[in-house]
Design a protein around this motif. Sequence first.
Motif, PDB file in Angstrom:
ATOM      1  N   VAL A  74     108.313 151.496  19.488  1.00 50.65           N
ATOM      2  CA  VAL A  74     107.295 150.462  19.709  1.00 50.65           C
ATOM      3  C   VAL A  74     105.913 150.884  19.201  1.00 50.65           C
ATOM      4  O   VAL A  74     104.919 150.228  19.506  1.00 50.65           O
ATOM      5  CB  VAL A  74     107.209 150.088  21.212  1.00 50.65           C
ATOM      6  N   LEU A  75     105.866 151.957  18.434  1.00 51.76           N
ATOM      7  CA  LEU A  75     104.577 152.414  17.923  1.00 51.76           C
ATOM      8  C   LEU A  75     103.942 151.371  17.013  1.00 51.76           C
ATOM      9  O   LEU A  75     104.636 150.701  16.244  1.00 51.76           O
ATOM     10  CB  LEU A  75     104.759 153.716  17.135  1.00 51.76           C
ATOM     11  N   PRO A  76     102.633 151.224  17.074  1.00 51.05           N
ATOM     12  CA  PRO A  76     101.948 150.313  16.140  1.00 51.05           C
ATOM     13  C   PRO A  76     101.991 150.881  14.718  1.00 51.05           C
ATOM     14  O   PRO A  76     102.160 152.085  14.518  1.00 51.05           O
ATOM     15  CB  PRO A  76     100.512 150.270  16.677  1.00 51.05           C
ATOM     16  N   THR A  77     101.842 150.015  13.753  1.00 54.00           N
ATOM     17  CA  THR A  77     101.888 150.424  12.353  1.00 54.00           C
ATOM     18  C   THR A  77     100.551 151.008  11.909  1.00 54.00           C
ATOM     19  O   THR A  77      99.523 150.835  12.580  1.00 54.00           O
ATOM     20  CB  THR A  77     102.225 149.227  11.454  1.00 54.00           C
ATOM     21  N   HIS A  78     100.567 151.655  10.762  1.00 52.50           N
ATOM     22  CA  HIS A  78      99.340 152.199  10.195  1.00 52.50           C
ATOM     23  C   HIS A  78      98.367 151.073   9.853  1.00 52.50           C
ATOM     24  O   HIS A  78      97.146 151.229   9.992  1.00 52.50           O
ATOM     25  CB  HIS A  78      99.667 153.020   8.946  1.00 52.50           C
ATOM     26  N   GLN A  79      98.898 149.937   9.412  1.00 57.15           N
ATOM     27  CA  GLN A  79      98.045 148.798   9.082  1.00 57.15           C
ATOM     28  C   GLN A  79      97.307 148.283  10.310  1.00 57.15           C
ATOM     29  O   GLN A  79      96.181 147.777  10.217  1.00 57.15           O
ATOM     30  CB  GLN A  79      98.870 147.660   8.474  1.00 57.15           C
ATOM     31  N   ALA A  80      97.931 148.435  11.484  1.00 60.39           N
ATOM     32  CA  ALA A  80      97.322 147.901  12.709  1.00 60.39           C
ATOM     33  C   ALA A  80      96.288 148.845  13.312  1.00 60.39           C
ATOM     34  O   ALA A  80      95.227 148.402  13.773  1.00 60.39           O
ATOM     35  CB  ALA A  80      98.414 147.598  13.738  1.00 60.39           C
ATOM     36  N   VAL A  81      96.582 150.152  13.334  1.00 59.74           N
ATOM     37  CA  VAL A  81      95.685 151.075  14.045  1.00 59.74           C
ATOM     38  C   VAL A  81      95.217 152.240  13.182  1.00 59.74           C
ATOM     39  O   VAL A  81      94.549 153.150  13.688  1.00 59.74           O
ATOM     40  CB  VAL A  81      96.374 151.616  15.324  1.00 59.74           C
ATOM     41  N   GLY A  82      95.585 152.252  11.923  1.00 63.52           N
ATOM     42  CA  GLY A  82      95.116 153.302  11.029  1.00 63.52           C
ATOM     43  C   GLY A  82      95.718 154.659  11.329  1.00 63.52           C
ATOM     44  O   GLY A  82      96.913 154.770  11.637  1.00 63.52           O
ATOM     45  N   THR A  83      94.899 155.700  11.285  1.00 60.39           N
ATOM     46  CA  THR A  83      95.399 157.070  11.444  1.00 60.39           C
ATOM     47  C   THR A  83      95.901 157.360  12.853  1.00 60.39           C
ATOM     48  O   THR A  83      96.540 158.391  13.083  1.00 60.39           O
ATOM     49  CB  THR A  83      94.290 158.077  11.095  1.00 60.39           C
ATOM     50  N   LEU A  84      95.618 156.483  13.799  1.00 65.68           N
ATOM     51  CA  LEU A  84      96.153 156.672  15.150  1.00 65.68           C
ATOM     52  C   LEU A  84      97.678 156.588  15.157  1.00 65.68           C
ATOM     53  O   LEU A  84      98.330 157.241  15.986  1.00 65.68           O
ATOM     54  CB  LEU A  84      95.557 155.627  16.098  1.00 65.68           C
ATOM     55  N   ALA A  85      98.259 155.805  14.249  1.00 64.86           N
ATOM     56  CA  ALA A  85      99.715 155.624  14.223  1.00 64.86           C
ATOM     57  C   ALA A  85     100.456 156.940  13.990  1.00 64.86           C
ATOM     58  O   ALA A  85     101.354 157.292  14.780  1.00 64.86           O
ATOM     59  CB  ALA A  85     100.098 154.586  13.159  1.00 64.86           C
ATOM     60  N   PRO A  86     100.137 157.718  12.947  1.00 70.19           N
ATOM     61  CA  PRO A  86     100.843 158.991  12.782  1.00 70.19           C
ATOM     62  C   PRO A  86     100.554 159.980  13.904  1.00 70.19           C
ATOM     63  O   PRO A  86     101.423 160.795  14.255  1.00 70.19           O
ATOM     64  CB  PRO A  86     100.339 159.508  11.429  1.00 70.19           C
TER      65      PRO A  86
END
Length: 370
Positions: free
Chosen positions: A45-57
């Motif tokens: 359920v992690l958000p995508t990079h497009q949604a939250v940027g560097t927070l995703a990785p």
Amino acid sequence: MFAAGFVIRPLGGLFFGPLADRIGRQRVLAIVVLATSLSTFAIGVLPTHQAVGTLAPLLLVLARLVQGFAAGGETSSAVTVLYEFAPPNRRGYYTSFSNTFGFAAFVVGSGLALLLTATLGDATMSAWGWRLPFLLALPLGLAGLYLRTRLTDTPEFHDLERTGQVAESPLRDSFRTGGRAMLVLAGLVVVKGVAHWTLQTFMPSYLQKTLHFSKIESFVAATVCLAVVAAAVPVAGALSDRIGRKPLLIASTAGFVVLTWPALVLMSLGNPVLAVVGMVVLGLLIAAYDGAAGAAMAELFPPRIRSGAIAIPYNIAVSLFGGTAPYIATWLVAATGYKLSPAFYIMLAAVITLVTVLRGIRETAGPRAR
């Protein structure tokens, strides 16, 4: 990302292993199941990079670290529980199920990936389909947690409680009284780390990128192989109760030395059927090893320190050799230009474990037990 979970596994072993010797095996297993399930579900359920940027990785790395930390207590606690519930003449068979269920999970995962890829297609799998297997972790984990909380702790741990012999500082006692046996266990686990993670993680990619099989053919080969291993491990465990642990450990490690290169030759011939045969050859060697290894590890230590003394060297060895195995195998192919070079890394690991078995393992089952 794969290595992140392995980096923290030894810390999980240092925490959960001795904790199981202090508060009980079943409590620690319940904690481990819950942590593993929640972290695996979180990946889905992690958000995508497009949604939250560097927070995703960063969130993905955090979830993998929680997985790895929990995994540090899983094998030692599971093996200890199975061993301590088992009748004395069935300990190999009972402990083998810790590996059987692990391989069965890989079979389900590989088969599910195959089904989803064939049904949804590569584009949809890359977009969102990859999340589906991770989402299943939550209901499966809650079911497992429910079952484990319904079980009492092992008879041997209850005896320790009844007689007041539960270790107050199991971590210190493990190193003080079980140091040599812990070194033996680390050597015993070397081939497990390399062979397991090469077969489970590296081989599907190797079949596709190096040997040029299709994604479907690679998934089929991995799924068939792991299914054979899952079925064969309990058979090997029962056999270890009859003839002893050492014959199976010696046969499997010697088998890796002799048969790993021919198995990879079969895979390299470009025939999907022969690729499955080659993987199954390696899988049967792993099954023979796993059938005996669980009980052999547990029998190295007394109940008072058993879980912690298994967890610490086991997770260090698995992290060093298992976590790095896919990268070393990939590097060997790139550095040498020889497609079959990963075979030699498995063979080296097998030699280390074979020497450990011959010099450090005392037979505890079968007609030669003493």
